[in-house]
Design an enzyme around this catalytic site. Structure first.
Site, PDB file in Angstrom:
ATOM      1  N   ASP A  44       0.853  -1.203   0.000  1.00 50.85           N
ATOM      2  CA  ASP A  44       0.000   0.000   0.000  1.00 50.85           C
ATOM      3  C   ASP A  44       0.894   1.261   0.000  1.00 50.85           C
ATOM      4  OD1 ASP A  44      -0.817   0.563   3.541  1.00 50.85           O
ATOM      5  OD2 ASP A  44       0.948  -0.405   2.625  1.00 50.85           O
ATOM      6  N   ASP A 104       6.671   1.394   2.047  1.00 51.50           N
ATOM      7  CA  ASP A 104       6.425   0.445   0.945  1.00 51.50           C
ATOM      8  C   ASP A 104       7.300   0.814  -0.259  1.00 51.50           C
ATOM      9  OD1 ASP A 104       3.788   1.083   2.455  1.00 51.50           O
ATOM     10  OD2 ASP A 104       3.427  -0.911   1.635  1.00 51.50           O
ATOM     11  N   ASN A 158      -2.443   2.892   3.559  1.00 51.63           N
ATOM     12  CA  ASN A 158      -1.831   4.183   3.927  1.00 51.63           C
ATOM     13  C   ASN A 158      -2.640   5.353   3.378  1.00 51.63           C
ATOM     14  OD1 ASN A 158       0.428   3.360   5.447  1.00 51.63           O
ATOM     15  ND2 ASN A 158       1.464   2.699   3.583  1.00 51.63           N
ATOM     16  N   THR A 216       2.896  -6.046   2.651  1.00 50.52           N
ATOM     17  CA  THR A 216       3.376  -4.896   3.433  1.00 50.52           C
ATOM     18  C   THR A 216       2.260  -3.882   3.700  1.00 50.52           C
ATOM     19  OG1 THR A 216       4.041  -3.602   1.498  1.00 50.52           O
ATOM     20  CG2 THR A 216       5.689  -5.112   2.433  1.00 50.52           C
ATOM     21  N   PHE A 265      -0.975  -0.924  12.444  1.00 49.96           N
ATOM     22  CA  PHE A 265      -1.840  -0.417  11.380  1.00 49.96           C
ATOM     23  C   PHE A 265      -2.291  -1.512  10.390  1.00 49.96           C
ATOM     24  CE2 PHE A 265      -3.573   2.830   8.677  1.00 49.96           C
ATOM     25  CZ  PHE A 265      -3.346   2.404   7.378  1.00 49.96           C
ATOM     26  N   ASN A 266      -1.346  -2.290   9.846  1.00 49.77           N
ATOM     27  CA  ASN A 266      -1.698  -3.251   8.790  1.00 49.77           C
ATOM     28  C   ASN A 266      -2.718  -4.279   9.269  1.00 49.77           C
ATOM     29  OD1 ASN A 266      -0.049  -2.018   6.945  1.00 49.77           O
ATOM     30  ND2 ASN A 266       1.659  -3.450   7.205  1.00 49.77           N
ATOM     31  N   HIS A 272       9.676  -0.060   8.320  1.00 49.22           N
ATOM     32  CA  HIS A 272       8.863  -1.259   8.559  1.00 49.22           C
ATOM     33  C   HIS A 272       8.886  -2.226   7.360  1.00 49.22           C
ATOM     34  CE1 HIS A 272       7.243   0.817  12.076  1.00 49.22           C
ATOM     35  NE2 HIS A 272       6.855   1.818  11.327  1.00 49.22           N
ATOM     36  N   ASP A 273       8.384  -1.775   6.227  1.00 50.06           N
ATOM     37  CA  ASP A 273       8.155  -2.695   5.108  1.00 50.06           C
ATOM     38  C   ASP A 273       9.418  -3.270   4.479  1.00 50.06           C
ATOM     39  OD1 ASP A 273       5.283  -0.755   4.027  1.00 50.06           O
ATOM     40  OD2 ASP A 273       5.453  -2.361   5.492  1.00 50.06           O
TER      41      ASP A 273
HETATM   42  O1  RIB Z   1       2.554  -0.136  10.892  1.00 57.06           O
HETATM   43  C1  RIB Z   1       3.403   0.052   9.784  1.00 57.06           C
HETATM   44  C2  RIB Z   1       2.745  -0.400   8.532  1.00 57.06           C
HETATM   45  O2  RIB Z   1       1.588   0.393   8.283  1.00 57.06           O
HETATM   46  C3  RIB Z   1       3.635  -0.205   7.291  1.00 57.06           C
HETATM   47  O3  RIB Z   1       3.331  -1.190   6.353  1.00 57.06           O
HETATM   48  C4  RIB Z   1       3.223   1.136   6.777  1.00 57.06           C
HETATM   49  O4  RIB Z   1       3.445   1.260   5.368  1.00 57.06           O
HETATM   50  C5  RIB Z   1       1.756   1.121   7.070  1.00 57.06           C
HETATM   51  O5  RIB Z   1       1.109   0.422   6.018  1.00 57.06           O
HETATM   52 CA    CA Z   2       2.752  -0.568   4.053  1.00 56.75          CA
END
Ligand code: RIB
Ligand code: CA
Length: 309
Positions: free
Chosen positions: A11, A16, A40, A124, A165-166, A239-240
């Site tokens: 996303d 990403d 996102n 991701t 979040f994901n 993160h990703d």
């Molecule tokens: O929590 C981090 C994740 O949430 C990452 O994948 C970031 O791109 C958002 O999508």
């Molecule tokens: Ca992401």
């Protein structure tokens, strides 16, 4: 080294975008396609970002648009982190690359039907596309080698006090993926918060001076402002890219096999991942959960990719 066949469901999204650059720069990954999720930012923006980045660096890789919203809930975005466009203030070069006619689920099915070998699916973003695919094409599950997922946390959430979040955007979808029986490597906040870029690293990236460094610098700089304001830190977690870094060199990570479950009913804990490191529940260990990283080697991988792409 035998090339790994992968699909990336993402996303984009600042981090990403870094994950895509890292993947595109490494020929040992045979990328069969990019599928795009809503997360996102709105699906149209995440898809446009994926189209433009892929169109410039690896135009031959198909890009397919996924679900516009989670399976049961309204979409929750993170434009306060990633900007309205999804990539901060970065102006991506345009391209005449076209998005696939098939939607993400149909595209994944087509790829898995056509390939002899099994395919690793990197996720991701929110897992809506993958969950809908698993429900729609159960007969193709055995063509997936494993999932490598950025998501979840055992150290508290970044959307609610307990949810990452994901997972939070579509916890029902994550539940379907975690219960799929397919091998999982999970990159939760436990490890991704340790995979951070410093301001010094950011300057090095800026000084590389090519288009990839322009994207990377702009994306990370945007996140830096957010982390300074809301986390009072100048360390920007990547993160990703941890998912792709694991595929390129799993040696820089440490982790534990553990049961991972998703809370779907909690009034305050919807979307929390239960990572049972001490096997208190005695349930099947359905994931390798990464929780340590050699940060310097990780950052070197990112810089090398940005230089070489
Ligand atoms: O929590 C981090 C994740 O949430 C990452 O994948 C970031 O791109 C958002 O999508
Ligand atoms: Ca992401």
């Amino acid at each position: 080294m035998q090339k790994k066949l992968i699909l990336i469901d993402c996303d984009p999204g600042c981090d990403d975008a870094l994950a895509l650059l890292l993947a595109f720069a490494n020929e040992e990954l045979r990328i069969k396609g990019i599928t795009v999720s809503a997360g996102n930012v709105h699906i149209n923006n995440t898809t446009e970002n994926a189209r433009k980045i892929t169109g410039y660096f690896r135009k031959e890789i198909p890009v397919s648009k996924g679900c516009e919203k989670p399976m049961f809930r309204n979409i929750v975005t993170a434009s306060e982190v990633h900007g309205e466009s999804g990539i901060g203030k970065v102006v991506l070069k345009n391209t005449d690359k076209k998005i696939e006619e098939k939607n993400a689920m149909e595209f994944i099915a087509e790829v898995l039907k056509k390939t002899e070998e099994k395919v690793t699916v990197v996720i991701t973003g929110p897992m809506t596309n993958i969950a809908v695919f698993l429900i729609s094409y159960p007969e193709l599950k055995n063509k997936i080698e494993k999932f490598v997922i950025m998501g979840g946390s055992s150290i508290g959430g970044n959307v609610t006090p307990s949810a990452e979040f994901n997972i939070y955007v579509d916890a029902e979808a994550a539940d379907i993926v975690f219960k799929s029986g397919i091998d999982i490597v999970l990159c939760p906040l436990d490890v991704t918060m340790k995979a951070y870029i410093t301001e010094e690293d950011l300057e090095d990236i800026k000084n590389i001076g090519n288009y990839a460094s322009e994207i990377a610098y702009g994306a990370i700089k945007n996140s830096l402002e957010f982390y300074k304001e809301f986390y009072n830190t100048n360390k920007v977690p990547m993160h990703d890219p941890c998912t792709i870094a694991y595929l390129l060199n799993s040696e820089i990570f440490k982790g534990n096999e553990a049961f991972v479950g998703v809370e779907l009913k909690g009034k305050y804990t919807y979307g929390e991942t239960i990572i049972d490191y001490r096997n208190k529940l005695g349930k099947n260990k359905n994931a390798l959960v990464l929780n340590e990283i050699d940060r310097e080697k990780f950052v070197e991988m990112l810089k090398k990719a940005i230089k070489s792409i």
